[in-house]
Structure formats: C-alpha cells, structure tokens
Design an enzyme around this catalytic site. Structure first.
Site, PDB file in Angstrom:
ATOM      1  CD  GLU A  51      -3.027  -1.210   1.993  1.00 44.33           C
ATOM      2  OE1 GLU A  51      -3.261   0.093   2.822  1.00 44.33           O
ATOM      3  OE2 GLU A  51      -3.587  -2.201   2.361  1.00 44.33           O
ATOM      4  CG  HIS A 107      -9.164   5.776   1.482  1.00 42.50           C
ATOM      5  ND1 HIS A 107      -9.214   5.467  -0.024  1.00 42.50           N
ATOM      6  CD2 HIS A 107      -8.344   4.705   2.128  1.00 42.50           C
ATOM      7  CE1 HIS A 107      -8.368   4.347  -0.068  1.00 42.50           C
ATOM      8  NE2 HIS A 107      -8.195   3.872   0.903  1.00 42.50           N
ATOM      9  CG  HIS A 121     -10.195   6.297   5.332  1.00 36.90           C
ATOM     10  ND1 HIS A 121     -11.097   5.101   5.244  1.00 36.90           N
ATOM     11  CD2 HIS A 121      -8.944   5.473   5.586  1.00 36.90           C
ATOM     12  CE1 HIS A 121     -10.473   3.802   5.217  1.00 36.90           C
ATOM     13  NE2 HIS A 121      -9.279   4.304   5.331  1.00 36.90           N
ATOM     14  NE  ARG A 153      -4.994   5.557   9.481  1.00 36.23           N
ATOM     15  CZ  ARG A 153      -5.245   4.373   8.516  1.00 36.23           C
ATOM     16  NH1 ARG A 153      -4.907   3.220   8.370  1.00 36.23           N
ATOM     17  NH2 ARG A 153      -6.293   4.716   7.483  1.00 36.23           N
TER      18      ARG A 153
HETATM   19  C1  SIN Z   1      -7.701   0.586   2.375  1.00 37.60           C
HETATM   20  O1  SIN Z   1      -7.835  -0.604   2.154  1.00 37.60           O
HETATM   21  O2  SIN Z   1      -7.104   1.307   1.347  1.00 37.60           O
HETATM   22  C2  SIN Z   1      -7.584   1.282   3.527  1.00 37.60           C
HETATM   23  C3  SIN Z   1      -6.462   0.688   4.543  1.00 37.60           C
HETATM   24  C4  SIN Z   1      -6.452   1.785   5.532  1.00 37.60           C
HETATM   25  O3  SIN Z   1      -7.100   2.731   5.632  1.00 37.60           O
HETATM   26  O4  SIN Z   1      -5.366   1.608   6.423  1.00 37.60           O
END
Ligand code: SIN
Length: 510
Positions: free
Chosen positions: A109, A225, A330, A365
């Site tokens: 990610e 997000h 988010h 975060r």
């Molecule tokens: C996501 O799956 O994009 C969210 C993960 C997160 O907010 O840590």
C-alpha cells in the site's frame, strides 16, 4: 481494582476486553450490535514487519516519513517492534490471514517501502478479525456484554473517572461504576458529509473525554481516503488495488498521478487525495476513474471479493471498465491524548484505537497501521492494568501546555443543530483544503447551533457539534500545511509548527 468498563467493540475494544478479563470483571458496552464497528469494514489489512526481507527499522522509517515530522519515534518503535508478536496472537485467536504458496500473503500500500500488509478473505480483513474476536469474546467468562447501550458521559469523583452514564438498550438513563474505563469507541467519520465510516462513527468517546476534562491532541489531522466509489455511501476502494497495479485516470482517460509524484498512484495518501480533488475541480467536479481492468476478472473476484460485489451492485463492471472514484473522510489521526500504555490525562481513563492519539500517526497515518495500532496498544493497556505492580493510582503527567477552549460556545439565539447541515459545513470548512476565511465562517456558524433532544441519536449529534468546534479551532491555529492538513493560505510546512496542539475544555484541571 476489580471492575473494568470497555466502551466500543472494534478490534481495540475486543482485545482490551479479552485481555483484561483474565484478571477483572469486564463490562463491554457497545451502542449497536457487538460486531458493528469501523474495524469490520477495514479492507486493506494490517501492516507488520513479519517477513524475512523486511525489518522493524524499515516499518518505523516508513511510519515516521508518513507522519510528516509529528510521529513520536519512541511510540512508533513500540508499534512496529511489538506488532509482529501481536499479529501472531491474532492468528492464535483464529484470524485466518490469506496465504500464498503456503506462506502469509502480503500486499503493498501507499508509502510502504515493501509489501507487508496482511489481509484475510481477500479484502474482508476487518470482517475476519471482528468475527474471530467476537467468537472469542462470546466464549469468554467474566465479560458482560451490553449491546445497543449508549455511553452518554463519564462519571468523575475527586478528579478520577469512576464510571459511565448510559442510556440502556431500552433508552433509560443509568450509571455504571468501575475502577477503570477504557475508551475504544473508534473515530468520527460522521463529522463529514462524505465518509467511508459506518453510521456508528460519531466520535462519542472523544467528545465524552473532552467534556470530562481529558486532553485531546492533533485534532486538525484528518485523513481523506483517495479512492471511494463515487456513489452515495462512498464505498471504500482499497489502496491495495493500486498496490496491485490499478491506475487513476482523468475524465479523458489519461493517467495523471505520474506527473504529480514519483510514487504515482502509490504516493502518500494525502498527496493522492489532493491530486484527485484538484483533478476533479479541473473537470468541473466530475469524478476521476480507477482502472483495475488490467488485473483481470478472475483475480479481482478472488482477491477483492467485497469490492467486486459492491461494484456490481452499483452497476459497474470494473473488470472491463474504469470506475468513478472520489476522496472521502476516512481516519482521524487526532483524538484523546494518551501515553504508550493508553493512559489519558485523566486518572482512571484509558483510550485505545482510533479514539486515542498515541502519537504514532503524526500528521498522516501510514496505510494499514491503524488495526496494528489498535491491537498493540489495547494489549499494552490491558497488560498495564493487569500488572500486579500497577496500583491504578500511577498516572503520567503530560507537561506541554494545552490550549483551553470553552465547551459551550453557542450564542443566545442559537437554533437546534441539524446533523446533515453540520456534516456539510465540516466537509466544506475542514475537508481536504482549509483556509482562514472559511474556518472563521464555520466557527461562527457553529456558535449559532446548539444541541437538542435526549435520544442516543441526539447525543451523537451533540458530540459531533462539540468535536466540530475543537477541530475548527485546531485547524485555524495550525497556520501551515503538513501531512493531511492543507491550508490554501499557508501552503508550506513551517518549522514554527513542528509541534503538537493539545486541547482541553475550559474549567478542566491539569
Ligand atoms: C484501504 O484498504 O485502502 C484502507 C486501509 C487503511 O485505511 O489503512
């Protein structure tokens, strides 16, 4: 000590309850069903340095980089070094993380220097964790579960938290006493008109802590997000998709992130969210698109079954065409100020999970660090409480000065607050972009509203109003841009603001 109350039933509350019940009688209070929480909807997963080609030091470095100078290094080191053992505990508690070739599968990610995000059920990680922990808790003696029970306020005696005032499942007011109260009530996405959070995320724990006199921290830092489905409800489209190669396209079908940041679609989350917002503005508000079609229908269905089903429900065949996406509120980096054991500034009160501000996330975060933070610090909080040497009287002293704000700010002519109007105001004033004139107008409008009514839903809206006021004040005071906090009128990061902002209500003792 003998009685502990835990408020909230996401991963933080469930772990805190399971672990403290080894020594104490625990009452677990949740305002909906036991299994309803922000945790349940987490898709991407849980980050931990569990693999041979990874290290705690690299996870620490990535977390600090994401935090834009405001993460506390010592607390981040606790998170990343204790994380792997706690994830193994979760596996022992029955969480079946996905496997690949007989090993734990891992995703990538944004802003992680390597893949380290575990997932379960493809993109149903939160659901898998919540289900396993709910199963464990139902089988654990020593825990009384109160569902559909709303915690209205904390009870104080001689400056110490000694219980909670509740509305029970039939709506009747009652008091419950305890030697310690652990807030694990999650975040406050419902502050905003557009959010990935479920309806229960109304920031109740942060608001009751504020009213009781606890210090809050980092309230101006709220994460948006970048990719939620551009439909009512803003269904989350996990960043893990971009980690697997999905790309963002403008209205003309061109990739635009490559020109913005070397990380392109995997640039830090705040950068991607702002770039999408800018692109949308340049397109007169039309959404941008996420193109996952190169990943193939079979892969999408197997790796992202929840998103696959949601896309189809909304009429999008995402295996063959890009889907419209837009940012949404988010995660709140700010919250109730705690030390690395979950202790707040109020004796008897602990906070763990999104309700807390441990100092891990700083101004932004790192993706998939939140489940880990909940897990690690709920466990630490329970272990401190259960330690024979902990008398319950030992309490940290936070020395930095907190800004004192009046809680009741409404003018005499104030009218009852409407939740939708409040959410609209917050989205416009303290959303992805902020600036002084808009924040000032919002602060004035917030004084023209007052709480109204005595149902749990009315109390939730009153909590949102209290939190909106402190958040607007925090965003006004931070006259710089850092991490998720972007000021149009102060676009640079300033060394003058290389510090946290703490708040407490007028009249609260230090
Ligand atoms: C996501 O799956 O994009 C969210 C993960 C997160 O907010 O840590």
């Amino acid at each position: 000590m003998s009685e502990v109350i835990v408020v909230g039933s996401g991963i933080a509350g469930l772990i805190a309850a399971i672990e403290t019940s080894r020594k104490y009688a625990v009452t677990l209070i949740t305002k909906a069903e036991l299994s309803e929480s922000n945790t349940r909807y987490a898709q991407g997963g849980i980050a931990a340095a569990l693999f041979e080609d990874d290290s705690v030091a690299e996870h620490v470095a990535d977390t600090l980089r994401a935090g834009a100078g405001l993460s506390s290094k010592s607390v981040v080191e606790v998170l990343c070094s204790e994380g792997p053992a706690r994830v193994r505990d979760l596996i022992r508690l029955g969480v079946a993380f996905d496997q690949h070739n007989g090993e734990l599968a891992r995703g990538l990610e944004a802003a992680h220097s390597r893949p380290r995000v575990l997932h379960a059920g493809g993109d149903a990680t939160g659901f898998a964790i919540e289900s396993a922990l709910v199963h464990t808790i139902r089988a654990t003696g020593n825990i009384t579960i109160l569902e559909h029970t709303f915690v209205k306020d904390l009870i104080l005696h001689d400056g110490r938290v000694v219980g909670v005032e509740i509305l029970d499942a039939t709506g009747n007011p009652r008091s419950l006493s305890a030697d310690a109260v652990i807030l694990a009530s999650g975040g406050a996405g419902q502050l905003y008109l557009h959010t990935t959070n479920p309806a229960v995320a109304t920031g109740d724990g942060i608001a009751i802590a504020l009213r009781a006199g606890a210090e809050l921290a980092d309230l101006e830092f709220y994460q948006f997000h970048p990719t939620t489905l551009a439909v009512p409800g803003n269904f989350l489209i996990s960043e893990a998709l971009r980690g697997d190669g999905a790309v963002l396209l403008d209205a003309e079908g061109h990739r635009f992130m490559k020109a913005v940041h070397p990380g392109a679609e995997l640039a830090p989350r705040d950068v991607v969210a702002r770039s999408i917002a800018e692109q949308m503005a340049a397109q007169n508000g039309a959404p941008v698109f996420l193109d996952a079609s190169a990943l193939g229908a079979d892969f999408l269905k197997e790796r992202f079954p929840t998103i696959d089903a949601a896309c189809r429900t909304y009429g999008f065949d995402w295996a063959s065409q890009p889907v419209p996406v837009t940012p949404a509120a988010h995660y709140w980096m700010g919250g109730v100020r705690t030390d690395e054991w979950g202790r707040t500034s109020l004796p008897g009160l602990f906070a763990v999970g999104e309700v807390a501000c441990t100092g891990v996330h700083g101004a932004n975060r790192l993706a998939s660090n939140s489940l880990l933070e909940s897990l690690v610090f709920a466990w630490r909080c329970a272990s401190l409480l259960s330690n024979d040497d902990f008398s319950g009287k030992a309490w940290p002293v936070f020395t930095d000065e907190a800004t004192v704000l009046p809680l009741q700010q409404e003018v005499g002519s104030a009218t009852p607050v409407d939740r939708k109007a409040l959410q609209t105001l917050m989205w416009e004033a303290v959303g992805i972009y902020r600036e002084e004139s808009v924040l000032l107008r919002a602060a004035k409008q917030l004084c023209l509203w007052k709480p109204n009514g005595t149902t749990a839903s009315d109390y939730e809206t009153a909590n949102l109003l209290d939190l909106s006021r402190v958040m607007v004040a925090a965003a006004s005071m931070r006259q710089e841009s850092r991490g998720a906090h972007w000021r149009n009128d102060f676009p640079e990061t300033s060394p003058n603001f290389h510090h946290h902002q703490y708040f407490r209500r007028e009249g609260s003792a230090r």
